[in-house]
Design a protein around this motif. Structure first.
Motif, short mmCIF file in Angstrom:
data_model
loop_
_atom_site.label_atom_id
_atom_site.label_comp_id
_atom_site.label_asym_id
_atom_site.label_seq_id
_atom_site.Cartn_x
_atom_site.Cartn_y
_atom_site.Cartn_z
N ARG A 127 -9.76 5.12 -6.23
CA ARG A 127 -8.83 6.12 -5.75
C ARG A 127 -7.97 5.45 -4.67
O ARG A 127 -8.49 5.00 -3.65
CB ARG A 127 -9.57 7.34 -5.20
CG ARG A 127 -8.70 8.56 -5.04
CD ARG A 127 -9.53 9.81 -4.95
NE ARG A 127 -10.33 10.05 -6.16
CZ ARG A 127 -9.85 10.61 -7.28
NH1 ARG A 127 -8.56 10.94 -7.34
NH2 ARG A 127 -10.63 10.80 -8.31
N VAL A 128 -6.66 5.34 -4.90
CA VAL A 128 -5.78 4.55 -4.05
C VAL A 128 -5.61 5.20 -2.68
O VAL A 128 -5.20 6.36 -2.58
CB VAL A 128 -4.41 4.36 -4.72
CG1 VAL A 128 -3.47 3.58 -3.79
CG2 VAL A 128 -4.56 3.63 -6.04
N THR A 129 -5.93 4.45 -1.63
CA THR A 129 -5.75 4.94 -0.27
C THR A 129 -4.73 4.13 0.52
O THR A 129 -4.37 4.49 1.63
CB THR A 129 -7.09 4.90 0.49
OG1 THR A 129 -7.56 3.55 0.57
CG2 THR A 129 -8.13 5.78 -0.19
N ARG A 130 -4.25 3.02 -0.08
CA ARG A 130 -3.28 2.16 0.60
C ARG A 130 -2.55 1.32 -0.43
O ARG A 130 -3.00 1.15 -1.57
CB ARG A 130 -3.97 1.26 1.63
CG ARG A 130 -5.04 0.36 1.02
CD ARG A 130 -5.90 -0.28 2.08
NE ARG A 130 -6.96 -1.11 1.51
CZ ARG A 130 -8.21 -1.15 1.97
NH1 ARG A 130 -8.56 -0.40 3.00
NH2 ARG A 130 -9.11 -1.94 1.40
N ASN A 131 -1.40 0.77 -0.03
CA ASN A 131 -0.63 -0.15 -0.89
C ASN A 131 -0.35 0.43 -2.27
O ASN A 131 -0.66 -0.18 -3.31
CB ASN A 131 -1.36 -1.49 -1.03
CG ASN A 131 -1.58 -2.20 0.28
OD1 ASN A 131 -0.70 -2.18 1.16
ND2 ASN A 131 -2.74 -2.79 0.46
N LEU A 132 0.27 1.58 -2.32
CA LEU A 132 0.59 2.23 -3.60
C LEU A 132 1.52 1.33 -4.41
O LEU A 132 2.62 1.01 -3.97
CB LEU A 132 1.26 3.59 -3.34
CG LEU A 132 1.58 4.42 -4.59
CD1 LEU A 132 0.29 4.90 -5.26
CD2 LEU A 132 2.47 5.61 -4.21
N PRO A 133 1.12 0.91 -5.63
CA PRO A 133 1.96 0.00 -6.42
C PRO A 133 3.06 0.74 -7.16
O PRO A 133 2.94 1.93 -7.46
CB PRO A 133 0.97 -0.63 -7.39
CG PRO A 133 -0.09 0.41 -7.56
CD PRO A 133 -0.20 1.15 -6.27
#
Length: 642
Positions: free
Chosen positions: A166-172
């Motif tokens: 689950r992405v919490t940083r550095n959204l690509p």
């Protein structure tokens, strides 16, 4: 306080994120490394699902070999895992694709940490050998920088690995990720990467410079795509020409194939481009293991047309850059150029145009050095004793070198530069092929070595060394029974080559007129025995070469009293052998490696390259020099031009 208890090092919870650099901080690098892991696992497809916002799920799924739970603990959980040491340098494929081969990206085991770029923990699902293992990986502090928080295994068919978090940083960014991965992995049609269900077809690639239809060999057609892979990705596994037959990669991409050198792969500009050539007409011309092409007339025709296409596009790409480079070089030497006569400036302009046209990748420094040497030559015009005289000078004879160069005109220099360029290209080809175990010494290395006797010393750099009928007859009579028939294409045109098991042998000679009989007799013989690419020279090889010389000396088949120099050449040699052996008063056997020959050749050419530069490049307008000369300039205190 020392209580007698030893304590190991401790880790902060963000140790990996702070020490992994771009892999744990740049989405582009992280996802590229994760896809490279799938490549190394023999995957044919990688599907990436990227979220549109934080706190949403990111997923990377491949159909590679996968891992058992024990494999995961041994590989994934080992810091600094040395892939080459434990698994070798080649990718590992699942059972149905074991016939394929590709070099692995992985070396130091850091790419697997790419998921930490997006979250401090992630999930791994991996299948292999009838089981599926689900693991939860988290970063921690204390004795370990990361650990398995949970692991479950169940029976399951198939193979492959899925990573998710689950992405919490550095959204690509999905579009950028798609472009980068298309650039890095475009050379192999059997490795497909999609991002959110989409992939970029070759014809729609952002870095596409040119697309063309190539017609070869009686109307057969191929599609060529010229791609600048650095438009989206700074690092790729390959540059060069990739051949696709029926949407399958033949061999490995490179700037040489089928005996044709398309471009000097050492140059900076060559390291940024990939050319894909697609055709469905060459199935019968591909080797059974798909490592290359057969040497057919149709393949030769295709290679010739591809070479023309590559050089044409590179000239176009380099034209603007080279115009600016030449203008800057002329400005740097404006004061010296203005002192030349009109004819001298015209000669120098022709010289620069010829140099830059011969190689469109020349650097400013190399071109400037060439122009400086050419100006000096133009000021001291004289006779034309060229490369043969230069290579006959010793390395220490600096005065002799300066005296010789003072006799040259710019036109003389052009002749020498062309010859130097040809010889350096040969050296580069020998260096590349000699280390390749798949390189065929007969068809690849032998033509390069035999036609370049200057590699063995200045004494052999003479047109007097030719294929001699008497010598060839003696070779065939003495050793012909050991030869492998049918191995030489157009064998009547190459009577000087004997193909022996695991090696090839050739002989050339010089002649002189016998003072008593007045008839020509052989005076010097050069024998060359070549081992295959990557092969080691052993004691038996040296003994065989010695036997060749002894048999020829005693055969009575050769008129005169010639001296024999035999060279045994391979990729390396056993430390237990003699490197030089005398055979009577007229014979000598010497062991050398291909790399020694290349280094020696470059050393012999070094002083000339120092004077006239190592490599050269492209063309521009004759008016450019006149315009630069007309610009005002002012000499500074240190002698440079302001």
């Amino acid at each position: 306080m020392d209580n007698g208890v030893k304590q190991g090092c401790l880790f902060e919870e963000d140790f990996l994120v702070r020490t992994l650099g771009p892999i744990a901080n740049s989405p582009d690098v992280a996802l590229t490394e994760l896809v490279a892991n799938a490549w190394d696992a023999g995957a044919s497809e990688v599907n990436i699902e990227l979220p549109s916002d934080l706190e949403e799920k990111l997923l990377v799924r491949d159909d590679g070999t996968g891992m058992t739970e024990q494999m995961f603990r041994d590989k994934w959980m080992r810091l600094g895992y040395d892939r080459v040491r434990h698994q070798g340098s080649q990718a590992e494929f699942p059972p149905e694709r074991r016939h394929l081969a590709r070099p692995a990206y992985g070396r130091n085991g850091v790419g697997r940490h790419g998921m930490l770029c997006f979250a401090p923990e992630y999930e791994v699902r991996t299948r292999r050998d009838g089981e599926e293992t689900k693991l939860q990986i988290v970063t921690t502090s204390g004795a370990n920088p990361f650990e398995i928080a949970d692991a479950k295994t169940r029976k399951a068919a198939g193979h492959g690995t899925t990573l998710s978090c689950r992405v919490t940083r550095n959204l690509p960014s999905a579009p950028r990720t798609r472009e980068i991965l298309a650039a890095r992995f475009l050379h192999d049609p059997q490795f497909r990467v999609s991002v959110n269900g989409q992939f970029i077809p070759l014809a729609e690639h952002k870095g596409l410079v040119s697309e063309a239809e190539i017609i070869y060999s009686d109307g057969f057609k191929a599609q060529a795509f010229f791609v600048d892979s650095t438009k989206s990705s700074r690092r790729t596994q390959y540059q060069g020409v990739a051949f696709w037959v029926g949407n399958r990669l033949v061999g490995e991409p490179g700037w040489a194939a089928g005996g044709t050198i398309f471009l000097d792969g050492r140059t900076r500009i060559a390291k940024r481009y990939t050319v894909v050539v697609k055709t469905d007409d060459l199935f019968e011309d591909v080797l059974p293991d798909w490592t290359g092409f057969r040497r057919t007339e149709r393949v030769k025709a295709l290679m010739s047309e591809v070479s023309k296409y590559v050089r044409k596009i590179f000239l176009q790409l380099s034209e603007e850059r080279m115009y600016e480079t030449k203008a800057s070089v002329y400005r740097e030497h404006a004061e010296e150029l203005s002192s030349l006569s009109s004819l001298g400036r015209r000669d120098l302009q022709d010289f620069v145009d010829q140099v830059t046209q011969s190689n469109p990748t020349i650097s400013f420094e190399s071109l400037s050095a060439s122009v400086a040497a050419a100006i000096s030559l133009e000021r001291m015009k004289g006779g034309a004793q060229l490369l043969e005289r230069l290579t006959s000078l010793s390395d220490e004879d600096v005065l002799g070198l300066d005296r010789l160069l003072s006799e040259w005109s710019v036109r003389d220099a052009l002749i020498v530069l062309d010859e130097i360029d040809r010889r350096l290209t040969v050296c580069s080809a020998i260096e590349t092929l000699s280390a390749d175990p798949k390189a065929d010494e007969l068809h690849s290395l032998h033509p390069l070595i035999v036609e370049c006797r200057w590699l063995f010393g200045p004494e052999f750099d003479s047109p007097e060394f030719v294929s001699n009928i008497t010598l060839n007859s003696a070779l065939h009579e003495l050793f012909g029974k050991k030869a492998l028939n049918g191995e030489v294409e157009n064998g009547r045109k190459r009577p000087d080559i004997l193909v022996l098991p695991e090696r090839s042998l050739s002989g050339t000679a010089t002649e002189q007129i016998d003072e008593v009989s007045g008839m020509p007799v052989i005076s010097q013989v050069l024998l060359i025995e070549l081992k295959r690419g990557g092969a080691e020279i052993n004691r038996d090889n040296v003994n065989q070469a010695s036997n060749y010389v002894e048999d020829l000396l005693r055969s009575g088949l050769i008129d005169g009293q010639p001296t024999f120099r035999a060279f045994v050449i391979g990729h390396s040699y056993s430390p237990k052998i003699e490197l030089s052996r005398r055979i009577g008063e007229r014979g000598n056997v010497q062991v050398v490696t291909y790399s020694q020959l290349v280094r020696l050749a470059n050393k012999r050419l070094f002083r000339l390259k120092e004077k006239l530069s190592e490599r050269y490049a492209e063309a521009s307008s004759a008016a450019l020099l006149d315009r630069v000369i007309a610009e005002p300039f002012q000499a500074t205190l240190d002698g440079t031009v302001a």
